[in-house]
Design an enzyme around this catalytic site. Structure first.
Site, PDB file in Angstrom:
ATOM      1  N   TYR A   1     -11.158   5.737  19.797  1.00 41.38           N
ATOM      2  CA  TYR A   1     -12.137   5.084  18.921  1.00 41.38           C
ATOM      3  C   TYR A   1     -12.071   3.557  18.982  1.00 41.38           C
ATOM      4  CZ  TYR A   1     -13.284   9.722  17.571  1.00 41.38           C
ATOM      5  OH  TYR A   1     -13.712  11.027  17.639  1.00 41.38           O
TER       6      TYR A   1
ATOM      7  N   HIS B   1      -1.320   0.228   5.656  1.00 39.99           N
ATOM      8  CA  HIS B   1      -1.947   1.112   6.646  1.00 39.99           C
ATOM      9  C   HIS B   1      -1.088   2.311   7.011  1.00 39.99           C
ATOM     10  CE1 HIS B   1      -4.906  -2.191   8.308  1.00 39.99           C
ATOM     11  NE2 HIS B   1      -4.846  -2.153   6.974  1.00 39.99           N
TER      12      HIS B   1
ATOM     13  N   GLU C   1     -15.828   2.547   8.690  1.00 40.76           N
ATOM     14  CA  GLU C   1     -16.587   3.500   9.484  1.00 40.76           C
ATOM     15  C   GLU C   1     -16.229   4.941   9.167  1.00 40.76           C
ATOM     16  OE1 GLU C   1     -15.298   1.741  13.206  1.00 40.76           O
ATOM     17  OE2 GLU C   1     -13.971   3.449  13.605  1.00 40.76           O
TER      18      GLU C   1
ATOM     19  N   TYR D   1      -9.658 -11.066   9.906  1.00 43.72           N
ATOM     20  CA  TYR D   1      -9.672 -11.714   8.595  1.00 43.72           C
ATOM     21  C   TYR D   1      -9.780 -13.229   8.693  1.00 43.72           C
ATOM     22  CZ  TYR D   1      -8.472  -7.188   6.598  1.00 43.72           C
ATOM     23  OH  TYR D   1      -8.492  -5.871   6.225  1.00 43.72           O
TER      24      TYR D   1
ATOM     25  N   GLN E   1       0.812  -1.206   0.000  1.00 43.84           N
ATOM     26  CA  GLN E   1       0.000   0.000   0.000  1.00 43.84           C
ATOM     27  C   GLN E   1       0.853   1.269   0.000  1.00 43.84           C
ATOM     28  OE1 GLN E   1      -2.758  -0.249   3.310  1.00 43.84           O
ATOM     29  NE2 GLN E   1      -3.390  -2.308   2.756  1.00 43.84           N
TER      30      GLN E   1
END
Length: 372
Positions: A255, A152, A245, A266, A81
């Site tokens: 959070y 991430h 979300e 997963y 990523q």
């Protein structure tokens, strides 16, 4: 207007949007790009900047169609990523492109097999209408610590509307636990001065170090960070298997990731849902199955008045544009889902109120949406 709904999609607390026919926009194509990742208009101009994940950046004069290239970019850790990330311009600067203050984020290589997100700031210099370069560019912030893996990073930038401070999303780097550790800046939303140092008055400033950067924590992978028209900050976040979300980002709030999520791991292992731990701040809306968001905006309502102050989120796995409204208690409801048939990475509103979307991956097209 009613959009096309994905089969089996539901949101927590809400029924799935009804399927419909037709779409309330016409789409035009404006070229294709090499794994486009982020879009940003230089304020006060028709010039759109496009980052490409492998480490290149282009800009498009959307009025004339002239395409240019930016050089002088940092070396990126292009894997998974990771690569070149967000692009943002300092609010309040106008006039020609040359001399603008520009911010970039990217995945940066570290020692051994470690990597981490970084943010840099420089000045745009333009030799011609098709060639610009970054001058006096330097790193002003880094994720701490650098860790293994290539996922991430998050690294989305959002300036306060008055330009006094910037907010930055810093993902958990697929490690989970650091999101709850106030001794790291992983899994956090950060509030920073324009030079990348901690902004004064942050909730954990008395701890010193990177803790002084933190505005909120317990986040996973935040690929959207936006202010609404009332000046409130929101994030759009990837969950695990389920649990994507949108959160209203509050000072000092936790959070809950990885302690709670409205999804599961997963491998199928359960994770307690948000209602089981009321000490954590619950999302405004969550999705199960996921929408796999790329980014989102709050739309001004200029060309689609019925969409005013609603969120428009691009979907990767869903290959759709998702429209969400919020009530006075900041609870979200999905209103429509518009099928594009391609993974959608980023979205931005143009100065004329049109909507610009970048498809994900090699050859990702740049699309412009206008009212039908």
């Amino acid at each position: 207007m009613i959009g096309l709904a994905s089969c089996g999609a539901t949101q927590s607390g809400d029924s799935a949007p009804a399927a419909g026919s037709g779409q309330p926009y016409a789409v035009s194509e404006h070229g294709s790009f090499a794994e486009p990742w982020a879009l940003a208009f230089a304020p006060g101009t028709d010039t759109l900047f496009i980052t490409e994940k492998a480490g290149t950046m282009k800009f498009l004069d959307t009025a004339s169609g002239t395409l240019g290239t930016v050089t002088g970019l940092p070396e990126v850790a292009y894997a998974g990523q990771g690569g070149l990330g967000d692009v943002a311009f300092l609010p309040g600067e106008d006039g020609p492109l040359a001399g603008r203050t520009i911010y970039l984020t990217w995945a940066e290589p570290g020692e051994g097999e470690t990597r981490g997100a970084a943010m840099g700031r420089g000045t745009l210099a333009c030799e011609s209408e098709t060639a610009c370069t970054l001058e006096d560019f330097s790193v002003i912030w880094r994720q701490v610590p650098k860790v293994s893996g290539a996922g991430h990073y998050s690294h989305k930038i959002a300036f306060l509307p008055d330009g006094e401070y910037l907010f930055l999303s810093s993902g958990d780097r697929q490690k989970g636990d650091p999101a709850q550790d106030l001794g790291t800046n992983l899994g956090k939303v950060l509030r920073l001065n324009l030079d990348g140092t901690p902004a004064p008055g942050n909730p954990f400033a008395d701890r010193g170090g990177v803790s002084a950067e933190i505005w909120s924590y317990g986040h996973r992978n935040l690929l959207g960070l936006e202010f609404d028209s009332a000046g409130r900050l929101w994030d759009l976040e990837h969950g695990p298997r389920g649990g994507d979300e949108i959160n209203l980002v509050r000072e000092g709030a936790n959070y809950g990731w990885p302690v709670v999520s409205n999804g599961v791991h997963y491998n199928g292992d359960p994770i307690p849902d948000h209602p089981t731990h009321p000490e954590f701040t619950a999302p405004a809306i969550s999705w199960n199955p996921v929408i796999a968001p790329g980014d989102f905006i709050f739309y001004s309502g200029r060309l689609w008045p019925e969409w005013k102050d609603q969120a428009l989120a691009t979907g990767l796995a869903t290959m759709a544009l998702v429209r969400i409204s919020f009530d006075d208690q900041f609870n979200g409801t999905e209103q429509a889902r518009y099928d594009f048939g391609k993974r959608l990475r980023d979205i931005v509103e143009g100065p004329d109120g049109t909507i610009w979307i970048a498809e994900d991956g090699p050859g990702g097209r740049l699309l412009q949406l206008r009212p039908e």
